[in-house]
Design an enzyme around this catalytic site. Structure first.
Site, PDB file in Angstrom:
ATOM      1  CD1 TRP A  64      41.068  47.637  38.793  1.00  0.00           C
ATOM      2  CD2 TRP A  64      42.446  46.521  40.161  1.00  0.00           C
ATOM      3  NE1 TRP A  64      40.375  47.314  39.928  1.00  0.00           N
ATOM      4  CE2 TRP A  64      41.185  46.638  40.775  1.00  0.00           C
ATOM      5  CE3 TRP A  64      43.470  45.861  40.842  1.00  0.00           C
ATOM      6  CZ2 TRP A  64      40.907  46.105  42.039  1.00  0.00           C
ATOM      7  CZ3 TRP A  64      43.203  45.333  42.109  1.00  0.00           C
ATOM      8  CH2 TRP A  64      41.946  45.454  42.691  1.00  0.00           C
TER       9      TRP A  64
ATOM     10  CE  LYS B 222      36.056  43.273  40.052  1.00  0.00           C
ATOM     11  NZ  LYS B 222      37.505  43.243  40.177  1.00  0.00           N
TER      12      LYS B 222
ATOM     13  CG  ASP C  55      43.256  42.930  34.829  1.00  0.00           C
ATOM     14  OD1 ASP C  55      42.243  42.201  34.797  1.00  0.00           O
ATOM     15  OD2 ASP C  55      43.596  43.593  35.831  1.00  0.00           O
TER      16      ASP C  55
END
Ligand SMILES: *Cc1c(COP(=O)(O)O)cnc(C)c1O
Length: 361
Positions: free
Chosen positions: A102, A197, A173
């Site tokens: 990511w 999530k 993030d």
């Protein structure tokens, strides 16, 4: 119905009481005779719902008053370009710590808008992946911002310390570990998270931004992704994802009922301890992440004999332990154990793993 524990990395399992409540009020929300999805986002009932969600999130995360909270569309990846576009006015360089899939994609997106520099990447020592300490990399005080990912969902790598760089805003993030442990929001310039999530349904992004970082957007920033525009309009410049916002609010209420983040953090620590100790106490399973960087949210593990993977996945699914297949880039297995995964789910998985090892080891 068989008891199901869903270890999906995202969209991920949601707290059962939250889903039950959403179900109970689906057809008649707030006594209006309609669902929450069918009312104006500008009407009093929805605005009250939206404001309560923000207030509860502020309480949960102890967000200081000089931070704005936005509820936007576009999920996690939507922020990979929103961040550089909105901070470009601060300078044309962004710096990045790359610790997995990511944070690497965040660099690729930022490159479209500014120069990027990678300060460090994960390294391997004794067969284990680890994140280099800050003393082994350096931040440029001229950078517009520094970006990293606190939990790499695919790789199962978590960073539980915050880099120290008083002159450069830290952008994090936190898509896959937001609200999983107590953090000091004031150390960050921007925190963002795709919702699917640890917050709620996919598509929503929560952005927490320090006020002094507003107003630096490129002129060509689309209005719906312009932080200042959205702040001016309480995240309602465009129609917000109302159902996701509502559901996120229910998750925040549920977290408060659990005693807040400090309490859920203890449960998360116990869940992770159970799984990693099962892995460490066997030669059958292994995990390739250095202890200090092991994720408490996404536990990746491999079997010494990868030919057994499909049997493991098939038999675990038959026992109601779902979605344990590792990401295609990493292979093996991954158990995502976000806030909503109960301790019983992890206990059931550990029992299964031990039995599978006994039979096949
Ligand atoms: C899932 C995830 C993303 C991407 O989120 P989307 O909503 O699919 O765009 C970004 N970063 C991290 C850490 C993630 O776990």
């Amino acid at each position: 119905m068989q008891q199901i524990f869903n270890f999906s990395a995202g969209p991920a399992t949601l707290p059962k009481p939250v889903l039950e409540r959403a179900q109970a009020e689906l057809l008649n929300w707030n006594g209006l005779g309609t669902s929450v999805m069918e009312v104006s986002h500008r009407g009093k009932p929805f605005i009250a719902c939206a404001e309560k969600a923000e207030a509860d999130l502020r309480q949960l995360m102890q967000i200081p008053a000089n931070y704005k909270v936005l509820f936007l569309q576009g999920g996690g990846r939507g922020q990979f370009f929103s961040v550089p576009m909105n901070l470009a006015g601060r300078g044309d360089l962004s710096q990045h710590l790359v610790t997995g899939q990511w944070s690497q994609i965040a660099v690729t997106e930022a490159e479209k808008y500014m120069k990027t520099e990678i300060v460090a990447k994960t390294q391997t020592a004794n067969g284990k992946l680890f994140v280099p300490k800050q003393t082994d990399w350096e931040l440029n005080t001229k950078a517009a911002y520094f970006h990293y990912c606190t939990n790499e969902t695919v790789d199962g790598i978590e960073i539980d310390w915050v880099p120290n760089c008083p002159d450069v805003p830290i952008v994090a993030d936190m898509s896959s570990n937001i609200m999983s442990q107590v953090i000091d929001v004031s150390k960050f310039g921007i925190i963002y998270a795709g919702a699917q999530k640890n917050i709620g349904p996919s598509g929503l992004a929560v952005v927490i931004i320090r006020e002094d970082l507003l107003g630096f957007a490129r002129k060509d920033t689309p209005a719906v992704f312009d932080y200042q525009q959205q702040v001016n309009n309480d995240s309602m410049y465009n129609t917000p994802p109302t159902f996701s916002w509502y559901l996120a609010g229910l998750v925040f209420e549920w977290l408060l009922e659990q005693g807040g983040i400090g309490e859920i953090e203890k449960v998360n620590a116990e869940k992770a301890r159970l799984l990693y100790s099962t892995i460490d106490n066997s030669d059958f399973y292994r995990n390739q992440i250095a202890n200090e960087n092991r994720s408490k949210m996404n536990v990746t593990f491999q079997m010494a004999n990868s030919n057994l993977d499909s049997l493991f996945l098939q038999q675990s699914a038959e026992q109601g332990l779902q979605a344990l297949k590792g990401h295609r880039f990493v292979g093996g297995m991954r158990a995502s154990i976000y806030n909503a995964m109960p301790l019983e789910g992890v206990k059931a998985l550990v029992e299964f793993m031990k039995e599978f090892e006994r039979v096949n080891g």
